[in-house]
Motif scaffolding. Structure first.
Motif, PDB file in Angstrom:
ATOM      1  N   TYR A  13      -0.416  77.985  17.719  1.00 32.85           N
ATOM      2  CA  TYR A  13      -1.168  76.740  17.830  1.00 32.85           C
ATOM      3  C   TYR A  13      -1.417  76.201  16.427  1.00 32.85           C
ATOM      4  O   TYR A  13      -2.013  76.909  15.605  1.00 32.85           O
ATOM      5  CB  TYR A  13      -2.471  77.029  18.585  1.00 32.85           C
ATOM      6  CG  TYR A  13      -2.182  77.790  19.856  1.00 32.85           C
ATOM      7  CD1 TYR A  13      -1.682  77.141  20.981  1.00 32.85           C
ATOM      8  CD2 TYR A  13      -2.307  79.187  19.906  1.00 32.85           C
ATOM      9  CE1 TYR A  13      -1.346  77.844  22.129  1.00 32.85           C
ATOM     10  CE2 TYR A  13      -1.973  79.896  21.058  1.00 32.85           C
ATOM     11  CZ  TYR A  13      -1.498  79.213  22.160  1.00 32.85           C
ATOM     12  OH  TYR A  13      -1.158  79.907  23.280  1.00 32.85           O
ATOM     13  N   PHE A  17      -4.186  80.151  15.891  1.00 33.25           N
ATOM     14  CA  PHE A  17      -3.546  81.459  16.028  1.00 33.25           C
ATOM     15  C   PHE A  17      -2.019  81.348  16.044  1.00 33.25           C
ATOM     16  O   PHE A  17      -1.456  80.427  16.638  1.00 33.25           O
ATOM     17  CB  PHE A  17      -4.011  82.085  17.356  1.00 33.25           C
ATOM     18  CG  PHE A  17      -3.351  83.390  17.662  1.00 33.25           C
ATOM     19  CD1 PHE A  17      -3.857  84.582  17.171  1.00 33.25           C
ATOM     20  CD2 PHE A  17      -2.195  83.430  18.452  1.00 33.25           C
ATOM     21  CE1 PHE A  17      -3.228  85.785  17.455  1.00 33.25           C
ATOM     22  CE2 PHE A  17      -1.571  84.632  18.733  1.00 33.25           C
ATOM     23  CZ  PHE A  17      -2.088  85.808  18.239  1.00 33.25           C
ATOM     24  N   PRO A  37      -4.211  94.565  22.788  1.00 30.99           N
ATOM     25  CA  PRO A  37      -5.559  94.123  23.162  1.00 30.99           C
ATOM     26  C   PRO A  37      -5.625  92.634  23.500  1.00 30.99           C
ATOM     27  O   PRO A  37      -4.696  91.886  23.174  1.00 30.99           O
ATOM     28  CB  PRO A  37      -6.391  94.405  21.901  1.00 30.99           C
ATOM     29  CG  PRO A  37      -5.539  95.207  20.997  1.00 30.99           C
ATOM     30  CD  PRO A  37      -4.121  95.017  21.408  1.00 30.99           C
ATOM     31  N   ASN A  38      -6.714  92.221  24.096  1.00 27.79           N
ATOM     32  CA  ASN A  38      -6.948  90.802  24.369  1.00 27.79           C
ATOM     33  C   ASN A  38      -6.833  90.023  23.071  1.00 27.79           C
ATOM     34  O   ASN A  38      -7.343  90.466  22.036  1.00 27.79           O
ATOM     35  CB  ASN A  38      -8.369  90.594  24.917  1.00 27.79           C
ATOM     36  CG  ASN A  38      -8.533  91.198  26.295  1.00 27.79           C
ATOM     37  OD1 ASN A  38      -7.580  91.291  27.051  1.00 27.79           O
ATOM     38  ND2 ASN A  38      -9.744  91.623  26.608  1.00 27.79           N
ATOM     39  N   SER A  40      -4.169  89.433  21.301  1.00 26.61           N
ATOM     40  CA  SER A  40      -3.177  89.905  20.313  1.00 26.61           C
ATOM     41  C   SER A  40      -1.922  89.039  20.298  1.00 26.61           C
ATOM     42  O   SER A  40      -1.059  89.218  19.443  1.00 26.61           O
ATOM     43  CB  SER A  40      -2.828  91.376  20.565  1.00 26.61           C
ATOM     44  OG  SER A  40      -2.362  91.566  21.879  1.00 26.61           O
ATOM     45  N   GLY A  41      -1.797  88.099  21.256  1.00 18.40           N
ATOM     46  CA  GLY A  41      -0.673  87.156  21.213  1.00 18.40           C
ATOM     47  C   GLY A  41       0.369  87.361  22.298  1.00 18.40           C
ATOM     48  O   GLY A  41       1.446  86.756  22.248  1.00 18.40           O
ATOM     49  N   LYS A  42       0.052  88.152  23.311  1.00 19.71           N
ATOM     50  CA  LYS A  42       1.030  88.448  24.372  1.00 19.71           C
ATOM     51  C   LYS A  42       1.391  87.184  25.152  1.00 19.71           C
ATOM     52  O   LYS A  42       2.569  86.893  25.374  1.00 19.71           O
ATOM     53  CB  LYS A  42       0.471  89.528  25.326  1.00 19.71           C
ATOM     54  CG  LYS A  42       0.042  90.800  24.616  1.00 19.71           C
ATOM     55  CD  LYS A  42      -0.564  91.827  25.551  1.00 19.71           C
ATOM     56  CE  LYS A  42      -1.819  91.415  26.298  1.00 19.71           C
ATOM     57  NZ  LYS A  42      -3.009  91.164  25.444  1.00 19.71           N
ATOM     58  N   THR A  44       0.953  84.122  24.180  1.00 17.88           N
ATOM     59  CA  THR A  44       1.585  83.169  23.251  1.00 17.88           C
ATOM     60  C   THR A  44       3.080  83.471  23.170  1.00 17.88           C
ATOM     61  O   THR A  44       3.913  82.552  23.182  1.00 17.88           O
ATOM     62  CB  THR A  44       0.919  83.281  21.857  1.00 17.88           C
ATOM     63  OG1 THR A  44      -0.485  83.084  22.017  1.00 17.88           O
ATOM     64  CG2 THR A  44       1.477  82.263  20.884  1.00 17.88           C
TER      65      THR A  44
END
Ligand code: ADP
Ligand code: MG
Length: 261
Positions: A13, A17, A37-38, A40-42, A44
């Motif tokens: 973005y 991030f 973890p929450n 972390s960019g998965k 994205t």
């Protein structure tokens, strides 16, 4: 040759991030789990593969083709996605699943051929939702809606299936049903499906995936076979939580057990 090839990808973005320098080769018929973890960019990463976000640098190819060269429609036929959030609409589950055929038809024209009907019915059967096929999506539980979304994604008959926490609302029986189903579709001898799945349950990821990608802060922290990635050091470090890893008594795959405080 890989079905999906991601090379030195940065995306995210603007001003916010980003995922950085992500490289991953996914063989045809592989089930690849994305863990981390929450935040972390998965998602994205999956949104960039789906084409909802454009790469800032690096490249993604599907088969031999750079993803940027595919039209929206070609992309929608080749890749389907199931996300965690489903916005139910007031149509029947069957009609909802049939929407998966839309990219295969010219815009604003959908006449369901016999071949389409077969794919729709088969997709509903695969997830065991025949009894609910004529119920409205808005009248189904979160888990049932999610099974409908999985059926719709299969109905596309994609080459690549993206699952973003697609089992989040499912009980253990349905989670196992979905993960076993996608695994068996990936291992099909004639038309193997390739799967990229964001999973939170590390033991499920270990059990059903051939390969894992562990993300932290927008970067790949480790990737490899489940036993290479799921180590006490990696998980302890990335999730900042001590865990014990032991072999599953039946499959022998790593099982991740949090050390309770
Ligand atoms: P994950 O799926 O691993 O939980 P995401 O890829 O969804 O993580 O999010 C990574 C980061 O990107 C988070 O910090 C989140 O706040 C941010 N983010 C997600 N969506 C957007 C958006 N539409 N605009 C700006 N930032 C976003
Ligand atoms: Mg996410």
């Amino acid at each position: 040759m890989s079905l999906l090839s991601i090379r030195h990808l940065s995306s995210g973005y603007p001003g916010g991030f980003t995922i950085r320098d992500v490289s991953l080769e996914v063989e045809r018929g592989a089930v690849v789990g994305i863990i981390g973890p929450n935040g972390s960019g998965k998602s994205t990463l999956l949104a960039t593969v789906m084409g909802d976000l454009s790469p800032m640098s690096g490249r993604i190819s599907l088969g031999e083709k750079d993803l940027r060269l595919l039209s929206r429609r070609e992309r929608a036929c080749a890749i389907s996605v199931v996300s965690q959030m489903i916005d139910p609409i007031a149509i029947t589950l069957r009609d909802y699943v049939a929407m998966g055929r839309l990219p295969h038809h010219p815009p604003l024209y959908y006449f369901e051929s016999t071949a389409d009907q077969e794919v729709v019915d088969q997709s509903i059967r695969m997830v065991g939702m025949e009894p609910l096929a004529h119920r409205y999506m808005t009248e189904l539980s979160g888990g049932e809606q999610q099974m409908g979304a999985i059926a719709q994604a299969l109905c596309v008959e994609p080459r690549l299936l993206l699952l973003d926490e697609a089992t989040a609302h499912l009980d253990i029986t349905h989670t196992v049903r979905v993960l076993s189903l996608v695994r068996s579709l990936a291992k099909d001898q004639t038309h193997p499906l390739t799967i990229l799945a964001v999973l939170h349950d590390l033991t499920m990821a270990s059990e059903y995936c051939d390969y894992l990608v562990l993300m932290r802060d927008g970067q790949v922290y480790a990737q490899g076979r489940p036993e290479e990635v799921l180590t006490e050091e990696h998980i302890g470090e990335v999730y900042r939580m001590p865990v014990t890893i032991t072999a599953h008594p039946i499959s022998g795959r790593p099982m991740v057990l949090p050390r309770m405080a």
